[in-house]
Design a protein around this motif. Structure first.
Motif, PDB file in Angstrom:
ATOM      1  N   LYS A   5     -20.591  -2.620   6.687  1.00 15.96           N
ATOM      2  CA  LYS A   5     -20.310  -2.345   5.612  1.00 15.96           C
ATOM      3  C   LYS A   5     -20.234  -1.412   4.775  1.00 15.96           C
ATOM      4  N   SER A 119     -18.583   5.048   2.115  1.00 17.68           N
ATOM      5  CA  SER A 119     -17.226   5.656   2.372  1.00 17.68           C
ATOM      6  C   SER A 119     -17.453   6.945   2.582  1.00 17.68           C
ATOM      7  N   CYS A 141     -12.801   1.376  -0.096  1.00 19.73           N
ATOM      8  CA  CYS A 141     -13.384   1.845   0.961  1.00 19.73           C
ATOM      9  C   CYS A 141     -11.830   2.537   1.533  1.00 19.73           C
ATOM     10  N   GLU A 144     -12.713  -0.128   5.436  1.00 20.63           N
ATOM     11  CA  GLU A 144     -12.231  -1.213   5.114  1.00 20.63           C
ATOM     12  C   GLU A 144     -10.582  -2.009   5.551  1.00 20.63           C
ATOM     13  N   GLU A 148     -11.824  -7.072   3.929  1.00 18.46           N
ATOM     14  CA  GLU A 148     -12.847  -6.832   3.550  1.00 18.46           C
ATOM     15  C   GLU A 148     -12.289  -6.319   1.375  1.00 18.46           C
ATOM     16  N   THR A 177      -6.831  -1.630   8.416  1.00 18.08           N
ATOM     17  CA  THR A 177      -6.590  -0.889   7.315  1.00 18.08           C
ATOM     18  C   THR A 177      -5.560  -0.636   6.587  1.00 18.08           C
TER      19      THR A 177
END
Length: 215
Positions: A5, A119, A141, A144, A148, A177
């Motif tokens: 995470k 991040s 981030c 991610e 997410e 992403t």
């Protein structure tokens, strides 16, 4: 093991009390709340408490992943470099009867405290609900996936899974992403041009699928 995470620095900084204390270092995010409870009242917690919610990478050698070290000028012994003062799991300068050797890894090497990763680059996006015209700015981030990021957005719209996420008319792949979905991060260019990035924040449009999910 699943994906780690990722957290923004702002999320880490929100955990800045003894009862809820996080720090980040060398890209890791650690929850030291159990350590605070275990050593409650110990003066050796003070240097750590002073940095609650902050990044303490400067304490560490990025190559060894251990605390910085130096050679003591009088004893010629290698010691940990702790300019803020000795803290929990750092041995004293010399033999002491009240010092118990650490059993197992010190807290900075103990994976039990790690809750995720910091991040390397955060960015802002605008999430616009085309059904209601509501807009929400999110700091996310760069590592991610859209799935997410959706989890972050659920606090503002619990039915976010019932929408198709699009950018410039293209449906986004939720397993990729933002960058992998060709949603450009222009922060560096905007900074060079001295333009307000708030005026040029990338927009993600949510199109309702007529398939309302339950809470």
């Amino acid at each position: 093991m699943g994906r780690p995470k990722f957290f923004t620095p702002a999320e880490v900084s929100a955990h800045n009390t003894v009862a809820d204390m996080w720090v980040s270092f060398l890209g890791k995010v650690c929850d030291l709340t159990p350590l605070m409870e275990q050593h409650k009242g110990d003066a050796l917690l003070l240097p750590i408490m002073e940095c609650a919610g902050k990044d303490i990478s400067s304490w560490f050698d990025p190559e060894t992943k251990d605390l910085l070290q130096y050679v003591h000028p009088l004893t010629n012994c290698v010691r940990y470099y702790t300019p803020r003062g000795r803290f929990v799991h750092v041995p004293p300068a010399g033999p002491r009867s009240d010092w118990a050797s650490v059993v197992g890894a010190p807290w900075w090497k103990d994976r039990r405290y790690q809750v995720g990763q910091l991040s390397a680059k955060t960015r802002w996006i605008r999430v616009i609900n085309t059904l209601t015209s509501q807009e929400q700015r999110l700091q996310v981030c760069s590592e991610e996936t859209l799935a997410e990021i959706l989890q972050r957005y659920l606090r503002y719209n619990c039915h976010a899974r019932s929408y198709t996420w699009k950018h410039h008319g293209r449906s986004l792949n939720m397993s990729l992403t933002l960058s992998e979905n060709k949603v450009a991060d222009d922060d560096q260019q905007l900074q060079q041009l001295r333009l307000d990035r708030d005026l040029f924040t990338s927009a993600i449009l949510l199109h309702f699928n007529d398939d309302l999910t339950e809470n």
